[in-house]
Design a protein around this motif. Structure first.
Motif, short mmCIF file in Angstrom:
data_model
loop_
_atom_site.label_atom_id
_atom_site.label_comp_id
_atom_site.label_asym_id
_atom_site.label_seq_id
_atom_site.Cartn_x
_atom_site.Cartn_y
_atom_site.Cartn_z
N LYS A 3 -27.05 114.93 -63.89
CA LYS A 3 -26.03 114.67 -62.88
C LYS A 3 -25.05 113.64 -63.45
O LYS A 3 -25.45 112.75 -64.21
CB LYS A 3 -26.66 114.08 -61.61
CG LYS A 3 -27.57 115.02 -60.87
CD LYS A 3 -28.10 114.33 -59.62
CE LYS A 3 -29.00 115.24 -58.82
NZ LYS A 3 -29.49 114.56 -57.58
N ASN A 4 -23.79 113.74 -63.06
CA ASN A 4 -22.80 112.75 -63.47
C ASN A 4 -22.72 111.62 -62.46
O ASN A 4 -22.74 111.85 -61.25
CB ASN A 4 -21.41 113.39 -63.62
CG ASN A 4 -21.34 114.33 -64.81
OD1 ASN A 4 -22.09 114.18 -65.77
ND2 ASN A 4 -20.45 115.29 -64.75
N ALA A 5 -22.67 110.39 -62.96
CA ALA A 5 -22.54 109.22 -62.08
C ALA A 5 -21.59 108.23 -62.74
O ALA A 5 -21.74 107.92 -63.93
CB ALA A 5 -23.89 108.58 -61.85
N THR A 6 -20.61 107.77 -61.99
CA THR A 6 -19.66 106.79 -62.53
C THR A 6 -20.20 105.39 -62.36
O THR A 6 -20.49 104.96 -61.25
CB THR A 6 -18.29 106.90 -61.82
OG1 THR A 6 -17.77 108.22 -62.00
CG2 THR A 6 -17.30 105.89 -62.41
N LYS A 29 -17.78 103.77 -67.11
CA LYS A 29 -18.14 104.97 -67.85
C LYS A 29 -18.82 105.99 -66.93
O LYS A 29 -19.38 105.62 -65.90
CB LYS A 29 -19.11 104.64 -68.98
CG LYS A 29 -18.55 103.74 -70.07
CD LYS A 29 -17.73 104.52 -71.07
CE LYS A 29 -17.30 103.66 -72.24
NZ LYS A 29 -16.48 104.40 -73.21
N THR A 30 -18.78 107.26 -67.35
CA THR A 30 -19.53 108.30 -66.66
C THR A 30 -20.87 108.48 -67.36
O THR A 30 -20.91 108.72 -68.57
CB THR A 30 -18.77 109.63 -66.64
OG1 THR A 30 -17.55 109.46 -65.92
CG2 THR A 30 -19.60 110.72 -65.98
N ALA A 31 -21.93 108.34 -66.61
CA ALA A 31 -23.27 108.49 -67.18
C ALA A 31 -23.86 109.81 -66.74
O ALA A 31 -23.56 110.32 -65.65
CB ALA A 31 -24.15 107.35 -66.70
N LYS A 32 -24.68 110.38 -67.61
CA LYS A 32 -25.42 111.59 -67.26
C LYS A 32 -26.86 111.18 -67.02
O LYS A 32 -27.49 110.58 -67.89
CB LYS A 32 -25.32 112.62 -68.39
CG LYS A 32 -23.92 113.19 -68.58
CD LYS A 32 -23.91 114.29 -69.62
CE LYS A 32 -22.52 114.87 -69.79
NZ LYS A 32 -21.99 115.51 -68.58
N TYR A 86 -37.95 109.85 -53.28
CA TYR A 86 -36.61 109.83 -52.70
C TYR A 86 -35.69 110.75 -53.50
O TYR A 86 -36.03 111.19 -54.60
CB TYR A 86 -36.04 108.41 -52.71
CG TYR A 86 -36.87 107.43 -51.91
CD1 TYR A 86 -36.72 107.34 -50.53
CD2 TYR A 86 -37.80 106.61 -52.53
CE1 TYR A 86 -37.49 106.44 -49.79
CE2 TYR A 86 -38.57 105.71 -51.81
CZ TYR A 86 -38.40 105.63 -50.44
OH TYR A 86 -39.17 104.75 -49.72
N ALA A 87 -34.52 111.01 -52.93
CA ALA A 87 -33.52 111.80 -53.64
C ALA A 87 -33.20 111.11 -54.96
O ALA A 87 -33.03 109.88 -55.00
CB ALA A 87 -32.26 111.94 -52.78
N PHE A 88 -33.15 111.88 -56.03
CA PHE A 88 -32.88 111.30 -57.35
C PHE A 88 -31.40 110.98 -57.48
O PHE A 88 -30.55 111.87 -57.38
CB PHE A 88 -33.32 112.29 -58.43
CG PHE A 88 -32.93 111.86 -59.81
CD1 PHE A 88 -33.34 110.64 -60.30
CD2 PHE A 88 -32.14 112.67 -60.61
CE1 PHE A 88 -32.97 110.22 -61.57
CE2 PHE A 88 -31.77 112.27 -61.88
CZ PHE A 88 -32.19 111.05 -62.36
N LYS A 89 -31.09 109.69 -57.66
CA LYS A 89 -29.68 109.30 -57.78
C LYS A 89 -29.54 107.88 -58.31
O LYS A 89 -30.50 107.11 -58.37
CB LYS A 89 -28.99 109.39 -56.41
CG LYS A 89 -29.58 108.48 -55.35
CD LYS A 89 -28.86 108.67 -54.01
CE LYS A 89 -29.47 107.80 -52.91
NZ LYS A 89 -28.78 107.99 -51.63
N VAL A 90 -28.31 107.55 -58.71
CA VAL A 90 -27.93 106.18 -59.08
C VAL A 90 -27.42 105.52 -57.82
O VAL A 90 -26.60 106.08 -57.09
CB VAL A 90 -26.82 106.18 -60.16
CG1 VAL A 90 -26.24 104.78 -60.32
CG2 VAL A 90 -27.37 106.65 -61.49
#
Length: 294
Positions: free
Chosen positions: A180-183, A163-166, A110-114
């Motif tokens: 990628k940045n994810a809040t 927090k912003t996670a990488k 799948y698409a890599f994401k949080v």
């Protein structure tokens, strides 16, 4: 003389063991050595196996036949199959008898994401390619895990505020994608007030009466609380799931079917919730109850 005969017999036995009539060596046992990964998006599969045989694969109720080159590389064109389905590869000889077998489970890609951060458990989760490592860096601290066969991953992280996670996913070896940045949004609700995994019950449950209610928090995502409930009223028991809106550090409001069921849940402490609301569907009454964990 006897010793010579014994040696000759032993030599003859070895010859019979390793040599076919006509002086040809016995062929090695046919086998399937490797199968390319199969994802839910795959339409082609490559297999390495002993050359000169017929190979078929059964997947999701369909059977496909491959052709082989002299180097023993078999290729299949297949239809997409759901994650978790099992592909069974079989190698057949000229008599149509299966002489080798190998199974492969369809993996998730799948698409890599949080996808979410649960303030109750402290778990951040997402999707990616099965088998790849995922790295999440927050405030200089890194956490790593591996994407499951179903294409999902999760990590428990220490987070006291939003927090912003990488996040990055493994390409191969020590090489990772560009972060990628994810809040990660931490809820304003004080999750320490909730007894994790416990169900809060009204007094009727403990007194073994016919009418009682049960309530359990499952997740807290941002300003929403996901919960399950059970209501027993006059011998009828109903269970379900709901989503409430967080209104403060100790309060949640739940509205269902345009106000047919409405309630404000206020945590007095970690073991006590006061529920004030109206139920026009099941009990047909206004409620003011205390739910507790004992």
């Amino acid at each position: 003389m006897k010793k010579k005969k014994t040696c000759l017999a032993a030599l003859l036995f070895l010859c019979l063991l390793f040599v076919m009539p006509g002086g040809k060596a016995l062929a090695a046992k046919p086998k399937i050595t490797a199968v390319s990964p199969i994802y839910q998006t795959s339409t082609k599969v490559t297999v390495k196996a002993t050359a000169g045989y017929t190979m078929k694969v059964s997947l999701a109720g369909k059977t496909y036949k491959a052709r082989t080159a002299k180097n023993g590389v078999y290729t299949f064109k297949i239809k997409k199959a759901a994650v978790g389905k099992t592909a069974v590869f079989r190698l057949y000889n000229s008599k149509n008898r299966a002489v080798a077998r190998k199974t492969v489970v369809v993996k998730g890609k799948y698409a890599f994401k949080v996808t979410k951060y649960d303030s109750l458990s402290g778990i951040v989760s997402g999707t990616g390619t099965a088998g790849k490592k995922v790295k999440v860096t927050i405030g200089g601290r890194s956490y790593t895990t591996k994407v499951t066969a179903r294409g999902t991953w999760k990590l428990k992280v220490a987070l006291k505020s939003s927090k912003t996670a990488k996040i990055s996913q493994q390409i191969s070896g020590t090489s990772y994608t560009w972060p990628k940045n994810a809040t990660l949004t931490r809820s304003k609700f004080n999750s320490a007030l909730i007894k994790k995994g416990k169900t809060y019950y009204s007094e009727g449950y403990y007194d073994k009466k016919a009418s009682w209610a049960g309530f359990k928090v499952n997740e807290i995502l941002g300003n929403k609380m996901y919960f399950s409930y059970t209501i027993s009223y006059n011998g009828q028991v109903k269970s379900g799931n709901g989503i409430g809106v967080i209104k403060g550090s100790n309060k949640m409001v739940f509205t269902y079917m345009t106000g047919q069921v409405y309630g404000t849940f206020t945590w007095k402490n970690s073991g006590t919730i006061q529920v004030v609301g109206t139920d026009k569907l099941i009990t047909h009454s206004t409620r003011n109850e205390i739910l507790t964990v004992r």
